[in-house]
Design a protein around this motif. Sequence first.
Motif, PDB file in Angstrom:
ATOM      1  N   ILE A 539     103.089  73.406  38.128  1.00 27.67           N
ATOM      2  CA  ILE A 539     103.223  73.902  39.867  1.00 27.67           C
ATOM      3  C   ILE A 539     104.569  73.453  40.081  1.00 27.67           C
ATOM      4  CG2 ILE A 539     102.819  72.078  41.632  1.00 27.67           C
ATOM      5  CD1 ILE A 539     100.767  69.562  39.763  1.00 27.67           C
ATOM      6  N   THR A 540     105.371  73.167  39.486  1.00 29.41           N
ATOM      7  CA  THR A 540     106.504  73.494  40.495  1.00 29.41           C
ATOM      8  C   THR A 540     107.152  74.683  39.959  1.00 29.41           C
ATOM      9  OG1 THR A 540     107.521  70.891  40.024  1.00 29.41           O
ATOM     10  CG2 THR A 540     109.250  72.348  40.843  1.00 29.41           C
ATOM     11  N   MET A 541     106.748  75.478  39.003  1.00 29.31           N
ATOM     12  CA  MET A 541     107.309  76.075  38.544  1.00 29.31           C
ATOM     13  C   MET A 541     106.556  77.749  39.932  1.00 29.31           C
ATOM     14  SD  MET A 541     105.765  79.170  37.778  1.00 29.31           S
ATOM     15  CE  MET A 541     104.404  79.115  35.951  1.00 29.31           C
ATOM     16  N   TYR A 542     105.284  77.195  40.039  1.00 23.68           N
ATOM     17  CA  TYR A 542     104.698  77.722  40.549  1.00 23.68           C
ATOM     18  C   TYR A 542     104.352  78.195  41.996  1.00 23.68           C
ATOM     19  CZ  TYR A 542     100.811  80.119  37.431  1.00 23.68           C
ATOM     20  OH  TYR A 542     100.085  80.658  36.310  1.00 23.68           O
ATOM     21  N   ALA A 543     105.669  77.476  42.742  1.00 22.71           N
ATOM     22  CA  ALA A 543     105.937  76.463  43.929  1.00 22.71           C
ATOM     23  C   ALA A 543     106.802  77.190  44.507  1.00 22.71           C
ATOM     24  CB  ALA A 543     106.097  74.587  44.451  1.00 22.71           C
ATOM     25  N   LYS A 544     107.623  76.600  43.331  1.00 22.60           N
ATOM     26  CA  LYS A 544     109.510  77.980  43.761  1.00 22.60           C
ATOM     27  C   LYS A 544     108.742  79.058  43.378  1.00 22.60           C
ATOM     28  CE  LYS A 544     112.255  73.973  42.666  1.00 22.60           C
ATOM     29  NZ  LYS A 544     113.025  73.370  41.564  1.00 22.60           N
ATOM     30  N   CYS A 545     108.496  79.921  42.711  1.00 23.35           N
ATOM     31  CA  CYS A 545     107.915  81.232  43.012  1.00 23.35           C
ATOM     32  C   CYS A 545     107.203  81.872  43.610  1.00 23.35           C
ATOM     33  CB  CYS A 545     107.449  82.163  41.435  1.00 23.35           C
ATOM     34  SG  CYS A 545     108.509  81.537  40.014  1.00 23.35           S
ATOM     35  N   GLY A 546     106.889  81.238  44.830  1.00 29.14           N
ATOM     36  CA  GLY A 546     105.911  81.452  45.925  1.00 29.14           C
ATOM     37  C   GLY A 546     104.774  81.317  46.863  1.00 29.14           C
ATOM     38  N   SER A 547     104.059  80.753  44.665  1.00 26.78           N
ATOM     39  CA  SER A 547     102.675  80.616  44.511  1.00 26.78           C
ATOM     40  C   SER A 547     102.048  79.631  45.496  1.00 26.78           C
ATOM     41  CB  SER A 547     102.214  81.981  43.339  1.00 26.78           C
ATOM     42  OG  SER A 547     101.182  82.003  43.990  1.00 26.78           O
ATOM     43  N   ILE A 548     101.692  78.957  46.248  1.00 28.48           N
ATOM     44  CA  ILE A 548     101.762  77.895  46.415  1.00 28.48           C
ATOM     45  C   ILE A 548     100.150  77.705  46.048  1.00 28.48           C
ATOM     46  CG2 ILE A 548     100.919  78.418  48.651  1.00 28.48           C
ATOM     47  CD1 ILE A 548     102.075  74.750  48.458  1.00 28.48           C
ATOM     48  N   GLY A 549      99.081  79.052  45.640  1.00 24.78           N
ATOM     49  CA  GLY A 549      97.889  78.926  45.708  1.00 24.78           C
ATOM     50  C   GLY A 549      97.512  78.231  44.278  1.00 24.78           C
ATOM     51  N   ASP A 550      98.571  79.187  43.279  1.00 26.09           N
ATOM     52  CA  ASP A 550      98.202  78.768  41.996  1.00 26.09           C
ATOM     53  C   ASP A 550      99.068  76.797  42.014  1.00 26.09           C
ATOM     54  OD1 ASP A 550      97.279  80.757  40.876  1.00 26.09           O
ATOM     55  OD2 ASP A 550      99.319  81.947  41.116  1.00 26.09           O
ATOM     56  N   ALA A 551      99.733  76.707  42.227  1.00 27.67           N
ATOM     57  CA  ALA A 551      99.986  75.136  42.282  1.00 27.67           C
ATOM     58  C   ALA A 551      98.960  74.476  42.796  1.00 27.67           C
ATOM     59  CB  ALA A 551     101.280  74.914  42.736  1.00 27.67           C
ATOM     60  N   CYS A 552      98.100  74.639  43.725  1.00 26.22           N
ATOM     61  CA  CYS A 552      97.355  73.464  44.623  1.00 26.22           C
ATOM     62  C   CYS A 552      96.142  73.367  42.731  1.00 26.22           C
ATOM     63  CB  CYS A 552      96.701  74.071  45.328  1.00 26.22           C
ATOM     64  SG  CYS A 552      98.351  73.816  47.026  1.00 26.22           S
ATOM     65  N   GLN A 553      95.994  74.971  42.766  1.00 31.69           N
ATOM     66  CA  GLN A 553      94.572  75.103  41.839  1.00 31.69           C
ATOM     67  C   GLN A 553      95.262  74.647  40.663  1.00 31.69           C
ATOM     68  OE1 GLN A 553      93.748  79.114  41.264  1.00 31.69           O
ATOM     69  NE2 GLN A 553      92.103  78.871  40.078  1.00 31.69           N
ATOM     70  N   LEU A 554      96.731  74.301  39.735  1.00 28.84           N
ATOM     71  CA  LEU A 554      96.535  73.967  39.036  1.00 28.84           C
ATOM     72  C   LEU A 554      96.503  72.179  39.273  1.00 28.84           C
ATOM     73  CD1 LEU A 554      96.888  73.869  35.896  1.00 28.84           C
ATOM     74  CD2 LEU A 554      99.975  73.399  36.366  1.00 28.84           C
ATOM     75  N   PHE A 555      96.933  72.262  40.718  1.00 24.52           N
ATOM     76  CA  PHE A 555      97.233  70.348  40.697  1.00 24.52           C
ATOM     77  C   PHE A 555      96.149  69.958  40.255  1.00 24.52           C
ATOM     78  CE2 PHE A 555      96.170  66.862  43.937  1.00 24.52           C
ATOM     79  CZ  PHE A 555      97.712  66.118  43.292  1.00 24.52           C
ATOM     80  N   TYR A 556      94.497  70.454  41.625  1.00 28.27           N
ATOM     81  CA  TYR A 556      92.907  70.523  41.767  1.00 28.27           C
ATOM     82  C   TYR A 556      92.293  70.280  40.247  1.00 28.27           C
ATOM     83  CZ  TYR A 556      94.111  69.384  46.502  1.00 28.27           C
ATOM     84  OH  TYR A 556      94.557  68.628  47.294  1.00 28.27           O
ATOM     85  N   SER A 557      92.980  70.460  39.292  1.00 27.00           N
ATOM     86  CA  SER A 557      92.213  71.163  38.392  1.00 27.00           C
ATOM     87  C   SER A 557      92.730  70.497  36.699  1.00 27.00           C
ATOM     88  CB  SER A 557      92.353  72.336  37.362  1.00 27.00           C
ATOM     89  OG  SER A 557      93.677  72.994  36.934  1.00 27.00           O
ATOM     90  N   MET A 558      94.133  69.767  37.115  1.00 24.65           N
ATOM     91  CA  MET A 558      94.575  68.747  36.231  1.00 24.65           C
ATOM     92  C   MET A 558      93.518  67.361  35.690  1.00 24.65           C
ATOM     93  SD  MET A 558      99.005  69.358  36.621  1.00 24.65           S
ATOM     94  CE  MET A 558      99.200  67.940  36.317  1.00 24.65           C
ATOM     95  N   ASN A 559      93.624  67.032  34.384  1.00 23.51           N
ATOM     96  CA  ASN A 559      92.219  65.567  34.285  1.00 23.51           C
ATOM     97  C   ASN A 559      93.528  64.877  34.402  1.00 23.51           C
ATOM     98  OD1 ASN A 559      90.137  67.159  33.633  1.00 23.51           O
ATOM     99  ND2 ASN A 559      91.345  67.442  31.516  1.00 23.51           N
ATOM    100  N   TYR A 560      94.936  65.035  33.880  1.00 21.64           N
ATOM    101  CA  TYR A 560      95.459  63.622  34.060  1.00 21.64           C
ATOM    102  C   TYR A 560      96.510  64.289  35.489  1.00 21.64           C
ATOM    103  CZ  TYR A 560      99.130  59.729  32.808  1.00 21.64           C
ATOM    104  OH  TYR A 560     100.146  58.759  32.832  1.00 21.64           O
ATOM    105  N   LEU A 561      96.770  63.408  35.924  1.00 23.99           N
ATOM    106  CA  LEU A 561      97.311  63.197  37.368  1.00 23.99           C
ATOM    107  C   LEU A 561      98.395  61.473  37.031  1.00 23.99           C
ATOM    108  CD1 LEU A 561      95.464  64.406  40.455  1.00 23.99           C
ATOM    109  CD2 LEU A 561      96.755  65.763  38.799  1.00 23.99           C
ATOM    110  N   ASP A 562      99.854  61.870  37.158  1.00 25.35           N
ATOM    111  CA  ASP A 562     100.891  60.512  37.905  1.00 25.35           C
ATOM    112  C   ASP A 562     101.303  61.430  38.920  1.00 25.35           C
ATOM    113  OD1 ASP A 562     102.725  62.717  36.767  1.00 25.35           O
ATOM    114  OD2 ASP A 562     103.086  61.284  34.883  1.00 25.35           O
ATOM    115  N   SER A 563     102.778  60.037  39.405  1.00 21.40           N
ATOM    116  CA  SER A 563     103.024  60.150  40.862  1.00 21.40           C
ATOM    117  C   SER A 563     103.888  61.977  41.020  1.00 21.40           C
ATOM    118  CB  SER A 563     103.983  59.150  40.692  1.00 21.40           C
ATOM    119  OG  SER A 563     103.198  57.806  40.827  1.00 21.40           O
ATOM    120  N   ILE A 564     104.449  61.691  39.199  1.00 20.47           N
ATOM    121  CA  ILE A 564     104.686  63.481  39.238  1.00 20.47           C
ATOM    122  C   ILE A 564     104.240  64.627  39.538  1.00 20.47           C
ATOM    123  CG2 ILE A 564     107.068  64.016  38.041  1.00 20.47           C
ATOM    124  CD1 ILE A 564     107.286  61.744  36.345  1.00 20.47           C
ATOM    125  N   SER A 565     102.869  64.794  39.627  1.00 21.17           N
ATOM    126  CA  SER A 565     102.183  65.808  39.822  1.00 21.17           C
ATOM    127  C   SER A 565     102.083  65.764  41.721  1.00 21.17           C
ATOM    128  CB  SER A 565     101.230  65.097  39.149  1.00 21.17           C
ATOM    129  OG  SER A 565     101.091  64.840  38.026  1.00 21.17           O
TER     130      SER A 565
END
Length: 789
Positions: A539-565
């Motif tokens: 997520i952080t990689m996509y965000a820092k590489c300018g691809s916020i769309g990919d970052a969000c897509q991955l975030f919402y598709s993750m099965n396990y989320l924690d505070s760090i996500s």
Amino acid sequence: MFTLALTASTPGTGTGMATGSVILVPRAYAFSPFEAKPHSTEILNSPAFSPLKARPANTGFNSYPGHNAQDPNSKTTHSSMVYCNSDSDQNPLFNDWPQLLQISIGSGDLMLGQAIHAFLAKLGYQNDAFRGNNLVNLYGKFNKLGDAQSVFDEMLVRNTITWTTLIKGHLQVNDVESVFRIAREMYWVGEEFNEHTCSVILQACDSLENLVRGEQIHGFVIKRGFDEDVFVGTSLISMYSRCGDLGAAEKVYSNLAYKDVRCLNFMISEYGKAGCGEKAIGVFLHLLGSGLEPNDYTFTNVISACNGDIDVEVLRVLHGMCIKCGCGDEISVGNAIVSVYVKHGMLEEAEKSFCGMGERNLVSWTALLSGYVKNGNGKKALEGFSQILELGVGFDSCCFATLLDGCSECKNLGLGLQIHGFVVKLGYVHDVSVGTALIDLYAKCRKLRSARLVFHSLLDKNIVSFNAILSGYIGADEEDAMALFSQLRLADIKPDSVTFARLLSLSADQACLVKGKCLHAYIIKTGFEANPSVGNAVITMYAKCGSIGDACQLFYSMNYLDSISWNAVISAYALHGQGRKALILFEEMKKEEFVPDEITILSVLQACSYSGLLEEGFCLFNDMESKYGIKPEIEHFACMVDLLGRAGYLSEAMSFINRSPFSGSPLLWRTLVHVCKLHGDLNFGQIASKHLLDLAPEEAGSYILVSNLYAGGGMLNEAARVRTVMNDLKVSKEAGSSWIEIDNKVHQFVASDKDHPESKEIYAKLDLLKSEMKQNMIYNRTPADMSPM
DNA sequence: TTAGGGTTAG
């Protein structure tokens, strides 16, 4: 009654007939049992080689060091001297050799065993499996597999015990392939396998590559009904857990009708190693409930199994119980107690337990020192170094690794270098854990060349050592890190979650989307996407590489989320100037009952700052302690200065700094200078600059920032003066660089760079862009901004 | 009368 002495090698030992109360086994027997040629009639008839007839003189006996011939109970007696009763007219060796062999093995006295071998050889062990088995056992125990094999080969009668004993010998020297080879031969010749044989062979199946063999033996064990045997059961539990299949180990455990203390201790230990503290305690309670008596192994294992999830009170009860059961003085129990208090971060208790130990060894010291390192007190850990030296308890690889970790923790390169010298001197330089600690130290102290040298000198590299060198490459030389990753794949070392998280962070810092995407693909392929730390790093990689769309897509598709996500995705929105969305996500996070931490708050404050959400930022900052229980740190204060400053409230920003507990820190003033520069405000800028340069006169970045502030406000002379002061003070700054990735190749540039092959075209294009920007009134700065730094 | 199962630090 007379005394028998078996001695092996005293120079000048006579081989004459006995004249006294001592029998000396001739040197020839003691040293060359295989050359004794027991079938040779010449030897058999020779009195010198006939223990039954021989009564050699005691010449040389008294010259044996430490021996007191007059006192058979003398404690200084060498283990080769064995006294036994011989009222019978038979030679006592005839009856007592099995016990003597045990003494030989127990006392580590090979020569005594060899002497008995000579004696048995003369008796003709080839026709007696019992004698031969004992000799195979003897040589196996002394790791003399060649001699064990010779005895085995010479035996005319063999049985299951003979084969099992030979297999055990090979197991002892970790020669797993010989274990399987001999087991196959045993099977081919039709020798029967019993419980002993199976439990020995199972021990050779201790890694994943031998799991299939282990499972085959398990099948055989069930077929023969050996699975009820507690020894076989324990070996199966061990085999499965070492192969990483704790579920199968548990099944064996629960099917075992009778379990003894050793078996239960073993299961406690396996649960502990697997991080299942509660299950380990469950087995411990079962042990107590079964009326079995816990021993020192039980307490060592159950205490070591108490990981961070186990309530400290439970730990205290166990500690009390082991003292009550009389196991508290055992050094292994003491070590476990010290380590487990360290694991719980209870350093005071660890110290108290350490001091209360009647006896300590290197393990106790290392346990305590690692506690200091883990709790951020590397300095105190390093004080232990001199104490260990003084006490003379020695060193081992683990202790060196801990001490080097201490050096890394407090960045004490000087002592680290000394310990490195020590490591080389004592021959631990090729040890992978020591090597990894050295790499880590050099990487942290930015001595990449040294880190690289240690890494390449390691004979057995593993993923941990690779990850250590990788962290050294972060922020240094991205190309090298990627080349190293290819080497890793070629060497068939499997990357772990740490590897991917670090490589992703590298791609993120380099804003290299193509590489990041390649890594992401590889991560999906290897199944690491489900790992929370890897997922969050993507997520952080996509965000820092300018691809916020990919970052969000991955975030919402993750099965396990924690505070760090959540932190990663909130920070992604902050970075992209979408403050409102960051705030919405923050509310969602709380609704989903994730607990915000200091990083969450910082990310939200940054989001407010970049989006000009002044009121929202202030509300959150004021609520930090009361609502979220988080004490604002310097980074939060800096964020508030940025928030006020960006919104144009420079005077408020300055009084905010003065009222803060961090007014003496250059960070807050640097932030203020930065926002003053954004607004071109020289009034507050000059005051802030003075504070900054007073507080951080050694930081080149501060001078450059101040110089740019003046240049931006048109005060070119003042800008030049600051640069001169900087040069006079010999403060230098590494050239900054920028890069762009085109067709999988990274092009890097530093200021005034003319090295690029297309330099002319690049500068021409830049000039064109500048004039276009001027025309569009976007570029409204002074010429000073155009000149390279 | 011989052969089989375990502990601590990183």
